[in-house]
Each structure stands twice: as structure tokens, then as C-alpha cells.
Scaffold this motif. Structure first.
Motif, mmCIF file in Angstrom:
data_model
loop_
_atom_site.group_PDB
_atom_site.id
_atom_site.type_symbol
_atom_site.label_atom_id
_atom_site.label_comp_id
_atom_site.label_asym_id
_atom_site.label_seq_id
_atom_site.Cartn_x
_atom_site.Cartn_y
_atom_site.Cartn_z
ATOM 1 N N LEU A 140 0.848 -1.660 -0.029
ATOM 2 C CA LEU A 140 0.378 -0.351 -0.451
ATOM 3 C C LEU A 140 0.834 1.256 -0.366
ATOM 4 C CD1 LEU A 140 -2.600 0.972 0.281
ATOM 5 C CD2 LEU A 140 -2.603 1.378 2.871
ATOM 6 N N PHE A 141 2.231 1.424 0.486
ATOM 7 C CA PHE A 141 3.057 2.345 1.161
ATOM 8 C C PHE A 141 4.071 1.985 0.240
ATOM 9 C CE2 PHE A 141 0.843 5.333 3.531
ATOM 10 C CZ PHE A 141 0.178 4.281 4.359
ATOM 11 N N GLY A 142 4.284 2.136 -0.881
ATOM 12 C CA GLY A 142 5.270 1.955 -2.082
ATOM 13 C C GLY A 142 6.434 2.939 -1.582
ATOM 14 N N ASN A 143 6.965 2.963 -3.060
ATOM 15 C CA ASN A 143 8.520 4.443 -2.915
ATOM 16 C C ASN A 143 7.800 4.828 -4.524
ATOM 17 O OD1 ASN A 143 9.692 3.103 -0.399
ATOM 18 N ND2 ASN A 143 10.643 1.321 -2.266
ATOM 19 N N GLN A 144 6.467 4.963 -5.092
ATOM 20 C CA GLN A 144 6.397 5.944 -6.047
ATOM 21 C C GLN A 144 5.193 6.482 -6.101
ATOM 22 O OE1 GLN A 144 6.895 2.990 -9.909
ATOM 23 N NE2 GLN A 144 7.444 1.445 -8.611
ATOM 24 N N PHE A 145 4.912 7.544 -6.502
ATOM 25 C CA PHE A 145 3.988 7.650 -6.566
ATOM 26 C C PHE A 145 3.872 9.185 -5.326
ATOM 27 C CE2 PHE A 145 2.600 3.834 -8.250
ATOM 28 C CZ PHE A 145 2.033 4.501 -9.440
ATOM 29 N N SER A 146 2.510 10.369 -5.529
ATOM 30 C CA SER A 146 2.782 11.249 -4.944
ATOM 31 C C SER A 146 3.401 11.448 -3.504
ATOM 32 C CB SER A 146 1.205 12.251 -5.583
ATOM 33 O OG SER A 146 0.943 13.481 -4.487
ATOM 34 N N ASP A 147 4.008 12.375 -3.007
ATOM 35 C CA ASP A 147 4.121 12.740 -1.707
ATOM 36 C C ASP A 147 3.284 13.271 -1.158
ATOM 37 O OD1 ASP A 147 7.885 13.666 -2.461
ATOM 38 O OD2 ASP A 147 6.870 12.066 -1.226
ATOM 39 N N VAL A 148 2.680 14.136 -1.419
ATOM 40 C CA VAL A 148 1.093 14.149 -0.848
ATOM 41 C C VAL A 148 -0.135 13.980 -1.735
ATOM 42 C CG1 VAL A 148 -0.178 17.165 -0.571
ATOM 43 C CG2 VAL A 148 2.249 16.359 -0.409
ATOM 44 N N VAL A 149 -0.980 13.624 -0.703
ATOM 45 C CA VAL A 149 -3.000 13.343 -1.438
ATOM 46 C C VAL A 149 -3.151 14.632 -1.073
ATOM 47 C CG1 VAL A 149 -4.459 12.229 -1.041
ATOM 48 C CG2 VAL A 149 -2.696 10.887 -0.731
ATOM 49 N N GLU A 150 -3.693 15.347 -2.068
ATOM 50 C CA GLU A 150 -4.587 16.813 -2.231
ATOM 51 C C GLU A 150 -5.666 16.428 -3.127
ATOM 52 O OE1 GLU A 150 -2.454 19.997 -2.327
ATOM 53 O OE2 GLU A 150 -0.687 19.318 -3.543
ATOM 54 N N TRP A 151 -6.633 17.543 -2.806
ATOM 55 C CA TRP A 151 -7.647 17.383 -3.953
ATOM 56 C C TRP A 151 -6.174 19.154 -5.105
ATOM 57 C CZ3 TRP A 151 -12.992 18.857 -3.777
ATOM 58 C CH2 TRP A 151 -13.963 19.116 -4.813
ATOM 59 N N ASP A 152 -6.154 18.707 -6.198
ATOM 60 C CA ASP A 152 -4.775 19.562 -6.808
ATOM 61 C C ASP A 152 -6.206 19.892 -8.436
ATOM 62 O OD1 ASP A 152 -5.275 17.284 -8.600
ATOM 63 O OD2 ASP A 152 -2.640 16.978 -8.081
ATOM 64 N N GLU A 153 -6.824 19.363 -8.733
ATOM 65 C CA GLU A 153 -7.809 19.701 -9.519
ATOM 66 C C GLU A 153 -9.275 20.882 -9.027
ATOM 67 O OE1 GLU A 153 -8.553 17.030 -12.264
ATOM 68 O OE2 GLU A 153 -6.252 16.093 -12.412
ATOM 69 N N VAL A 204 -8.605 8.630 -2.656
ATOM 70 C CA VAL A 204 -9.177 8.621 -1.754
ATOM 71 C C VAL A 204 -9.944 10.080 -2.948
ATOM 72 C CG1 VAL A 204 -9.059 10.838 0.040
ATOM 73 C CG2 VAL A 204 -7.299 9.037 -0.417
ATOM 74 N N LEU A 205 -11.479 10.187 -2.249
ATOM 75 C CA LEU A 205 -12.674 11.007 -2.828
ATOM 76 C C LEU A 205 -12.608 12.248 -2.141
ATOM 77 C CD1 LEU A 205 -15.374 10.868 -5.287
ATOM 78 C CD2 LEU A 205 -16.577 10.534 -2.998
ATOM 79 N N PHE A 206 -12.308 13.184 -2.735
ATOM 80 C CA PHE A 206 -12.801 14.690 -1.590
ATOM 81 C C PHE A 206 -13.801 15.319 -2.576
ATOM 82 C CE2 PHE A 206 -7.683 13.728 -1.783
ATOM 83 C CZ PHE A 206 -7.634 14.374 -0.990
ATOM 84 N N VAL A 207 -14.649 15.843 -1.684
ATOM 85 C CA VAL A 207 -16.006 15.607 -1.369
ATOM 86 C C VAL A 207 -15.919 17.079 -1.068
ATOM 87 C CG1 VAL A 207 -18.269 15.256 -0.930
ATOM 88 C CG2 VAL A 207 -17.144 13.636 -0.886
ATOM 89 N N ASN A 208 -17.049 18.368 -1.987
ATOM 90 C CA ASN A 208 -16.881 19.845 -1.145
ATOM 91 C C ASN A 208 -18.543 19.442 -0.907
ATOM 92 O OD1 ASN A 208 -17.413 22.628 -1.293
ATOM 93 N ND2 ASN A 208 -16.663 22.885 -3.593
ATOM 94 N N THR A 209 -18.350 20.478 0.966
ATOM 95 C CA THR A 209 -19.204 20.038 1.448
ATOM 96 C C THR A 209 -20.045 21.174 1.172
ATOM 97 O OG1 THR A 209 -17.158 21.382 2.874
ATOM 98 C CG2 THR A 209 -18.062 18.540 2.736
ATOM 99 N N LYS A 210 -20.220 21.806 0.520
ATOM 100 C CA LYS A 210 -20.329 23.657 0.857
ATOM 101 C C LYS A 210 -21.709 23.227 0.146
ATOM 102 C CE LYS A 210 -19.387 25.648 -3.443
ATOM 103 N NZ LYS A 210 -19.351 26.626 -4.846
#
Length: 322
Positions: A3-16, A91-97
């Protein structure tokens, strides 16, 4: 592959992130050791494993995933780095407004009306509000197969059924077909309840629905305006008061111009009316006192000026006094 490998993003965030985006899904195959989760205000982050919710994080902040997130995940809390589980995490980011959407009928809606055999063609416009309120339903019905979802997606769905709902609730709650605005609240409430039934299975809730205006064809609107004017003219007294006030205002109370002339004429007519009413009251009295006795004559004779002591004829010149 762990699950935690050595690739991909350092940060999990809603970048779009977009203001009109309801949710966005982060779904790399694995999260490497040392990654962090960033939740911004107005966002919730939902960890999903094989379509199942593992954990929901609502407080905004910057979190270390290994020490602050994994221990709270329902089935992954015992996971340790380096363990080859082969599990995929999204990871699903939901807009709560609460989202506000403007709506308007694309074409006139023909509402049945007894006065019009072909129905009353009406347009309407307004706004509605909605927000996400059930993450499980949202994932099951929409987020499970889509990476993002926009407000326009909801608007398209709503407008597809809105004409039918407008016809249903205008017919049911529109007490006066020529003054639908008077029942706009009841019509909007009925539509809101029906839209809630439509969206609740998708994890969203209608929080408000407003009808800002109903628009009639020009011919119908002209007729409504004309009838309203006739209704005001029916109260002659009120009409005169409004006309005089309006005339004086337009004439600047200067006594010049057609407006001032109209005001003067109206005032003169009122004075003349008062004089006529006084004369009628005088004649109807018949020269009688309140007690029914004959009224006494004037104190002085109008012919010779002789003082009168209550006689009906002047003792000096014989002029009739009463």
C-alpha cells in the motif's frame, strides 16, 4: 506491491479543485511511505478500499498518513509499511458547501386553464440549492464509476424533469392562474420535495427551491395590467385622491401646466360638491328648528335695516323676514 510503496505522490490532496466541482477522486495505485494528506476548508476526505469506505476525515489540516490516518481506517488500521497487501486505496474529496444553481424554462409550459382552451403558455425562472449529505449513496451511485462530478451534471438532471414538476405544482397550488406569484412559495415547496426524492438515492439533498418570477405572453400580461387598472378605478374616491396627488407632483404645485390644471379642476369640483351638499341640507331643513317650531327671522331687516325682535315681518317696512 504494498500500500505504501516508493512511487507516486508525496502529497494526497485535491489538486484539481473547482468551486463548481462536487467531488474529485485521487486514485493512484499506491501511496508511498511518508505521504501526507491535505484537507482544505470545505472539503471532506474519504478513504475507499475495494469500493468500501475505510474512513472519513472532515477536519481540514495537514496529516501524516502513516501515523494519523491509517490507525483510524476500519480494515487497514493494522497495516504496517513494507507489508505486501496488494490493496488499492482511493481518496474521494467531497466539496461540502451548499451549491446554488440558477434555472429557467427553455420553452413555454402550457398550463391547463379553463379560460384558454389551448392552455396558458408560461415561462418561469429561479434558483435552487443542494449539497451532498450521504457519502455511501454518493459512492454507490456516482463516485464508484466517475472520477469527478460537476454542478452542471446535477443541473442537467434537474432541468430534464423540471417542466413536468412545474406543470404538476402550478396546477395543484396555483389558485389564480393570472397571479401565480402569490402562490410561488407553495409551488416551490412542492417541487423541492419531489426533487429531493429524485436526488436522495444519489447522496444529495435539495435544501431550497425558489421561483423568482412567472412570465406570461405579452398579450396575457397586457390583459392582466389592464384588469388591475380597472380594479383601481373601481374605487372612485381612491382614484381621485391618487390622480390629484399625482397631478400636483407632476405640476410641481406651481399651478401651471396641464397637471396643475387637472389638480385645480379636481379641487374645484370637490368645493362645488361641498357647496351643493350644504344647500341641499339647508333646503331639506324646511326652515324648521330642531324642535319643529318655525325659525325666527333675522335680527335686522335686509330691506330697511330695522332691528327685528323675532317678528316674521318688518314692523318698519313690512318686509317678510321668515
Amino acid at each position: 506491491m504494498g500500500l505504501f510503496g516508493n512511487q507516486f505522490s508525496d502529497v494526497v490532496e485535491w489538486d484539481e479543485f473547482r468551486e463548481d466541482m462536487i467531488f474529485w477522486k485521487w486514485h493512484n495505485d499506491e501511496i508511498k511511505k511518508g505521504s501526507r494528506l491535505i484537507i482544505r476548508p470545505g472539503q471532506d476526505a474519504i478513504f475507499i478500499n475495494n469500493g468500501k469506505i475505510e474512513g472519513i476525515f472532515e477536519d481540514d489540516g495537514d496529516y501524516d498518513i502513516e501515523s494519523e490516518i491509517v490507525p483510524f481506517l476500519s480494515t487497514l488500521k493494522g497495516f504496517r509499511f513494507g507489508f505486501n497487501s496488494g490493496m488499492r486505496v482511493e481518496v474521494l474529496f467531497v466539496n461540502t458547501k451548499e451549491f446554488t444553481v440558477r434555472w429557467g424554462t427553455q420553452n413555454p409550459i402550457n398550463i391547463p386553464a379553463p379560460q384558454l382552451p389551448g392552455g396558458m403558455p408560461i415561462r418561469a425562472n429561479g434558483t435552487f440549492q443542494f449539497k451532498v449529505n450521504d457519502f455511501t449513496a454518493l459512492i454507490d451511485k456516482i463516485a464508484g464509476i466517475r472520477d469527478s462530478y460537476l454542478v452542471d451534471d446535477v443541473k442537467i438532471r434537474i432541468t430534464a424533469i423540471l417542466d413536468q414538476l412545474l406543470m404538476k405544482w402550478i396546477t395543484k397550488e396555483g389558485k389564480d392562474m393570472f397571479n401565480l406569484q402569490a402562490n410561488a412559495h407553495e409551488i416551490g415547496k412542492g417541487i423541492s420535495d419531489d426533487l429531493n426524492m429524485e436526488l436522495m438515492d444519489d447522496g444529495m439533498k435539495i435544501t431550497g427551491f425558489q421561483v423568482m418570477s412567472f412570465n406570461y405572453p405579452k398579450e396575457i400580461q397586457d390583459m392582466i395590467n389592464k384588469n388591475s387598472s380597472h380594479g383601481m378605478v373601481g374605487d372612485v374616491s381612491k382614484y381621485q385622491q391618487i390622480s390629484v396627488a399625482d397631478a400636483i407632483a407632476k405640476g410641481n404645485s406651481s399651478g401651471s401646466g396641464s397637471a396643475a390644471d387637472m389638480a385645480g379642476m379636481m379641487v374645484g369640483m370637490n368645493i362645488a360638491k361641498d357647496m351643493m351638499d350644504t344647500m341641499k341640507e339647508s333646503k331639506s331643513g324646511g326652515g324648521q328648528t330642531a324642535g319643529g317650531d318655525s325659525a325666527q327671522g333675522p335680527n335686522f331687516c335686509p330691506n330697511c335695516g330695522q332691528k327685528n325682535e323675532g317678528a316674521k315681518f318688518c314692523p318698519n317696512c313690512g318686509q317678510k323676514l321668515a
